[in-house]
Design a protein around this motif. Sequence first.
Motif, short mmCIF file in Angstrom:
data_model
loop_
_atom_site.label_atom_id
_atom_site.label_comp_id
_atom_site.label_asym_id
_atom_site.label_seq_id
_atom_site.Cartn_x
_atom_site.Cartn_y
_atom_site.Cartn_z
N ALA A 26 0.89 -1.17 0.00
CA ALA A 26 0.00 0.00 0.00
C ALA A 26 0.92 1.22 0.00
O ALA A 26 1.60 1.51 0.98
N GLU B 59 -6.70 5.46 -1.83
CA GLU B 59 -5.86 4.27 -1.75
C GLU B 59 -4.97 4.19 -2.98
O GLU B 59 -5.45 4.39 -4.09
N PHE C 66 -2.05 1.45 -4.43
CA PHE C 66 -1.34 0.19 -4.23
C PHE C 66 -0.30 -0.01 -5.32
O PHE C 66 -0.42 0.54 -6.41
N GLU D 40 -2.30 -4.46 -8.88
CA GLU D 40 -3.66 -4.97 -8.68
C GLU D 40 -3.70 -6.09 -7.65
O GLU D 40 -4.68 -6.22 -6.91
N GLN E 171 -3.91 -4.57 -4.29
CA GLN E 171 -5.25 -4.02 -4.07
C GLN E 171 -6.24 -5.13 -3.75
O GLN E 171 -7.06 -5.00 -2.83
N GLU E 172 -6.17 -6.22 -4.48
CA GLU E 172 -7.06 -7.36 -4.22
C GLU E 172 -6.78 -7.96 -2.85
O GLU E 172 -7.70 -8.32 -2.11
N HIS F 108 -5.73 -6.38 -0.27
CA HIS F 108 -6.33 -5.45 0.69
C HIS F 108 -7.81 -5.77 0.90
O HIS F 108 -8.30 -5.80 2.02
N ARG F 109 -8.51 -6.00 -0.19
CA ARG F 109 -9.96 -6.28 -0.11
C ARG F 109 -10.24 -7.56 0.69
O ARG F 109 -11.32 -7.71 1.23
#
Length: 97
Positions: free
Chosen positions: A32, A50, A52, A55, A58-59, A61-62
């Motif tokens: 991040a 946000e 990152f 990708e 980012q995924e 993080h989710r």
Amino acid sequence: MNIVTPAEGKKDRVQELLSHLVSEVETNEPEALAFYASWVADVGVFYVIELFANEAAQESHRQQSYTAELRRICREEHNLAKKVEVQVLSKFAGFSR
């Protein structure tokens, strides 16, 4: 960018939850690159910015447990006036220090 609209009387609770989220992301997600929560009083919303490294980050993080916990708490406590609005931004200029 996420636009988070707290329900009436829930601004402080949402701010507390977002502050915790930022702390968890900073501690646990090295990919991040930036993660900011800001309050915009004129419109009564939080902007969560946000950034990152990619990708996959980012995924990831989710999928974090603390991200899921934030969603659960907000749902159970009825902290939001409406669904979080997600805007995908395309950076064309800027810098970080």
